[in-house]
Design a protein around this motif. Structure first.
Motif, mmCIF file in Angstrom:
data_model
loop_
_atom_site.group_PDB
_atom_site.id
_atom_site.type_symbol
_atom_site.label_atom_id
_atom_site.label_comp_id
_atom_site.label_asym_id
_atom_site.label_seq_id
_atom_site.Cartn_x
_atom_site.Cartn_y
_atom_site.Cartn_z
ATOM 1 N N ASN A 276 0.714 -1.257 -0.111
ATOM 2 C CA ASN A 276 -0.024 -0.166 0.077
ATOM 3 C C ASN A 276 0.690 1.375 -0.038
ATOM 4 O O ASN A 276 0.430 2.440 0.305
ATOM 5 C CB ASN A 276 -1.092 0.177 1.148
ATOM 6 N N CYS A 277 2.268 1.244 -0.241
ATOM 7 C CA CYS A 277 2.884 2.377 -0.172
ATOM 8 C C CYS A 277 3.327 2.549 -1.577
ATOM 9 O O CYS A 277 4.122 1.575 -2.272
ATOM 10 C CB CYS A 277 4.140 2.383 0.628
ATOM 11 N N PHE A 278 3.045 3.513 -2.262
ATOM 12 C CA PHE A 278 3.556 3.826 -3.800
ATOM 13 C C PHE A 278 4.647 4.767 -3.910
ATOM 14 O O PHE A 278 4.941 5.461 -4.816
ATOM 15 C CB PHE A 278 2.251 3.993 -4.597
ATOM 16 N N GLY A 279 5.374 4.882 -2.695
ATOM 17 C CA GLY A 279 6.811 5.846 -2.447
ATOM 18 C C GLY A 279 7.756 5.641 -3.529
ATOM 19 O O GLY A 279 7.768 4.392 -4.237
ATOM 20 N N ARG B 278 0.692 4.053 -8.163
ATOM 21 C CA ARG B 278 2.119 3.803 -7.976
ATOM 22 C C ARG B 278 2.774 5.215 -8.839
ATOM 23 O O ARG B 278 3.928 5.585 -8.270
ATOM 24 C CB ARG B 278 2.376 2.426 -8.512
ATOM 25 N N GLY B 279 2.266 5.276 -9.926
ATOM 26 C CA GLY B 279 3.083 6.322 -10.752
ATOM 27 C C GLY B 279 2.712 7.597 -10.726
ATOM 28 O O GLY B 279 2.980 8.537 -11.583
ATOM 29 N N ASP B 280 2.052 7.932 -9.637
ATOM 30 C CA ASP B 280 1.621 9.462 -9.513
ATOM 31 C C ASP B 280 2.887 10.409 -8.963
ATOM 32 O O ASP B 280 3.302 10.363 -8.188
ATOM 33 C CB ASP B 280 0.880 9.565 -8.217
ATOM 34 N N ILE B 281 3.207 10.754 -10.133
ATOM 35 C CA ILE B 281 4.450 11.637 -10.048
ATOM 36 C C ILE B 281 4.198 13.005 -9.412
ATOM 37 O O ILE B 281 5.404 13.306 -8.728
ATOM 38 C CB ILE B 281 4.926 11.835 -11.626
#
Ligand SMILES: C[S@@+](CC[C@H](N)C(=O)[O-])C[C@H]1O[C@@H](n2cnc3c(N)ncnc32)[C@H](O)[C@@H]1O
Length: 804
Positions: free
Chosen positions: A568-571, A609-612
């Motif tokens: 759950n972390c998309f860092g 995940r890809g949220d820049i």
């Protein structure tokens, strides 16, 4: 060269390695020159390179005759392409002063071309034969035949009449008369048809209308700006090279002057056997002697009727027709003349060394021209990096310069004396070439992603093939103004070449006075910042100070980063190499939203995940908290990831994928094994997606490779998915209107055509058109003729689909 190098005493090497100023250089050049002048090995090498007696690249009548004989044999056996080749080789070595031999060779080659149906080329060779030997009846006869085939009946009739008058044999005269009647008859039947077909096509020549200025910048030396605002897609500059050289690799395939591809009727240099030209026009501009310059009075003229005399003159004095479209000018100074005569140095020394020699020769020639006139010789003030060169290059440049000074002295004598000053001048010219030479790149459209052989039967049966764009690095050139543009990894101008002409076009709106910067190679989105900086340091000896490197940009953060493995972390987890560099620039981070529009960066397929934007916010949030900047720690949740093992795992996955793809493409692989290999490749891709950040370039590469492999095995529908995914990532790393995206869209459109989806293909073609217009303006179609065929294919498919 290596042997000469090994002879240099270590004291002298030390002196050369510590030389940094031009004064030091003068002293090391003189010292090494003195050493070599008394060294027997140097004298032997210098003689081998510059003595015309030992020339291997000169003309050779005996070889020309031998090749001609072999050509005749091949011709008589019906092997016309082989004969063509042999006659071309013979022409290369035939001495120009043996005009009858050269004229015969051109005519024999014309006959082969005629048999092969290459009429335009055949006619050009007939022209060359009649120019060299205007009383050559057979050449006029062949010219008549080819003109008749080209439906130029009036010329054909005139040619036949000249042949008839010149031919001494009664039997042949009779044959000529019969053929003349046939041509006259076919002229009559053709005349009515031809009237409707004449339409002249105008060629649009675009010229720059922007006024540029060279200004001094605080951190990059001189640079170019515009004195007015420039809109995107404007042609801002075009220029002919100051000097240019074709790379050795393309010597046999491209014209040594204009750099266009050679036609089959190439013209060899008139004095040596190395360069080939596409036409007499290019030959003469490079310094060769054109056949027309050898024309003298021909007494046979007087025996012919006046109208035929006039006709002969009009043919042999007509300007040479050129196969290429552009008409580049060499500034009236022959580039190859001084290297000619068959000496070996021109053929043997590296191209960039010859380019430096051409720069020196041009300045000597310009000085000579301006003597006695009020005009002052134009000087080329280029930066150089001699002081920063590695020791190996310093020593190489010294030795090459001494060798070259010796060679040039043969042509220029007192104007280029064998002294330390001449040698140091050449060393500087070589370091100027290293920093300022631009690679002349032409575009080539290639079939499919790999070669046709690899395509296998599957694709060979398809009507539409996937297309790719290949850049061909043909040579190097120095442009007086072009060399003043600085580099940026985020360039706002784009350069390209037609023949040897440089064109510079803006790719975005640029305010008056704002630096106009092109890319010397590396760009944001292509490589990480440390890779770019390393390349510029190695090749051009400068630390890049462009806006792409001096300010943080999101592309540089994500291009080689990892994903946090915590559920759950998309860092994002930064690689240690990025972090080292990014830390230096976190001060600029506040500017990120204005430099790089984060809002435009919508994620590809996994939004979370890809949220820049999130990624960048993390960096913004933590930029003053040093503990979160430690490599291997997630910028979002702060948990630790073992970057080393992640890197290892991704290399392993890439390796597995490559192996699987190679196996899939093997012709002998069974369908069952191919299915297993495809599933291996997909598993490898899943691993990459789980450990790398969604915009890591490796994922784009892997998806692209998979798309290629799927195309090659004919699964276009799946290929489409991976091709789109790869483009999605590249759009984030570059920007959606970057030329790289344009090239990728060409592939996408081709695949869409293969899936018979004309609507999507037309949409993609529209998108790529916008990008190609921005980067190439009105030259887009000329540079990429396949764009037109792509459009035609799409239109054809649309019609077919409608008919269904
Ligand atoms: C081809 S020249 C460009 C013109 C040059 N500035 C001049 O004054 O003649 C290349 C040199 O310009 C400087 N330069 C160009 N782009 C640069 C950049 N992005 N950062 C720092 N220096 C740069 C470097 O010294 C480089 O070797």
């Amino acid at each position: 060269m290596e042997r000469l190098k090994s002879e240099v005493p270590s004291t002298l090497i030390r002196k050369i390695s510590s030389a940094t100023t031009e004064q030091d250089l003068l002293s090391t050049s003189s010292a090494l020159l003195d050493f070599f002048l008394s060294h027997p090995l140097f004298n032997t090498v210098a003689r081998e390179l510059a003595d015309p007696e030992l020339a291997l690249c000169g003309k050779n009548r005996a070889s020309a005759l031998d090749l001609k004989r072999k050509g005749n044999e091949s011709f008589s056996h019906g092997h016309f392409d082989k004969a063509l080749n042999l006659y071309s080789q013979a022409l290369r070595v035939a001495p120009m002063d043996d005009r009858d031999l050269v004229a015969t060779l051109y005519l024999n080659r014309a006959s082969s071309l005629f048999k092969m149906g290459l009429f335009t080329e055949c006619r050009r060779d007939c022209d060359r034969a009649v120019v060299l030997s205007p009383s050559y009846a057979k050449a006029w006869y062949r010219r008549a035949k080819v003109n008749a085939s080209l439906k130029s009946h009036n010329e054909a009739i005139n040619d036949m009449n000249v042949a008839l008058n010149l031919e001494p044999s009664i039997g042949l005269k009779r044959q000529i008369k019969e053929e003349l009647v046939l041509i006259v008859n076919s002229r009559q039947s053709c005349n009515s048809l031809r009237k409707a077909c004449h339409k002249s096509v105008g060629i649009h020549v675009e010229s720059p209308k922007i006024k540029l200025q060279c200004v001094s910048t605080p951190d990059k030396g001189r640079g170019m700006v515009s004195i007015s605002d420039i809109s995107d897609g404007s042609l801002i500059h075009s220029e002919e090279p100051y000097v240019v050289i074709l790379s050795k690799h393309y010597r046999e395939t491209h014209c040594h002057f204009c750099m266009n591809e050679l036609p089959v009727d190439s013209v060899p240099c008139s004095s040596c056997s190395v360069p080939l030209y596409c036409s007499q026009w290019c030959l003469e501009r490079a310094g060769g002697v054109g056949a027309k310059n050898l024309l003298s009075d021909y007494p046979f003229h007087e025996m012919l009727p006046t109208d035929l005399q006039r006709y002969i003159s009009s043919v042999i004095l007509a300007p040479d027709s050129r196969p290429g479209a552009a008409n580049p000018d060499s500034g009236g100074i022959a580039e190859h003349k001084h290297e000619c005569g068959g000496v070996n140095w021109f053929a043997v020394l590296p191209s960039e060394i010859i380019l430096a020699a051409r720069m020196i020769v041009k300045s000597i020639e310009q000085r000579k021209r301006s003597e006695g006139t009020t005009e002052s010789a134009k000087t080329l003030e280029l930066v150089h990096n001699f002081g920063k060169l590695p020791i190996e290059s310093k020593l190489d440049f010294h030795i090459y310069s001494i060798v070259l000074t010796h060679c040039l002295q043969q042509s220029y004598g007192a104007e280029f004396p064998l002294t330390g000053a001449s040698v140091s001048q050449l060393v500087i010219a070589m370091s100027q070439v290293k920093l300022n030479a631009m690679a002349i790149v032409h575009m080539k459209s290639t079939d499919a992603f790999w070669s046709m052989e690899q395509l296998g039967n599957l694709l060979r049966n398809k009507n539409t093939l996937t297309n790719n764009v290949e850049q061909v690095r043909l040579g190097q050139a120095i442009y007086s103004t072009g060399s003043l543009f600085n580099h940026s990894c985020r360039p706002n101008v784009h350069t390209y070449f037609l023949s040897r002409t440089l064109f510079v076009r803006s790719t975005e709106f640029v305010q008056a006075g704002f630096p106009l910067e092109l890319s010397y190679g590396p760009q944001v989105g292509q490589w990480s910042r440390d890779e770019r900086q390393q390349l510029l340091q190695d090749q051009y000896s400068f630390k890049c100070n462009c806006s792409g490197c001096a300010q943080l940009n999101v592309s540089d953060i994500v291009i080689s980063s990892f994903s946090c493995l915590e559920p759950n972390c998309f860092g994002i987890v930064l690689d240690d190499s990025i972090l080292k560099l990014e830390k230096l620039n976190f001060d600029c981070v506040q500017q990120v939203p204005t430099i790089f529009s984060l809002k435009s960066l919508v994620p590809v397929d996994k939004p979370e995940r890809g949220d820049i934007e999130k990624v960048a916010r993390c960096v913004l949030k933590h930029h003053d908290v040093s503990c979160t900047m430690v490599p291997g720690y997630c910028l979002n949740c702060g948990s630790h990831c073992d970057v080393k093992s992640l890197r290892l795992a991704s290399s392993k996955a890439i390796h597995h994928m490559e192996r699987a793809l190679i196996g899939m493409l093997d012709d002998t692989t069974s369908t069952e094994v191919r299915t297993n290999l495809l599933s291996d490749a997909l598993s490898a891709l899943d691993i990459l997606r789980s450990i790398l950040h969604a915009y890591n370039k490796e994922i784009a590469q892997a998806e692209d490779n998979l798309a290629k492999a799927l195309c090659l095995i004919g699964d276009f529908q799946s290929a489409l998915h991976y091709c789109e995914a790869s483009i999605g990532i590249l759009e984030k790393l570059y920007h959606p209107k970057h030329i790289v995206i344009g090239n990728e869209l060409v592939k996408l459109a081709s695949i869409q055509l293969c899936t018979s989806d004309h609507i999507s293909a037309l949409n993609t073609i529209d998108r790529l058109n916008v990008i190609f217009q921005l980067y190439y303006g009105s030259h887009a179609m000329r540079i990429f003729p396949y764009l037109d065929s792509l459009k035609k294919d799409a239109a054809k498919l649309a019609l077919e689909n409608c008919a269904l």
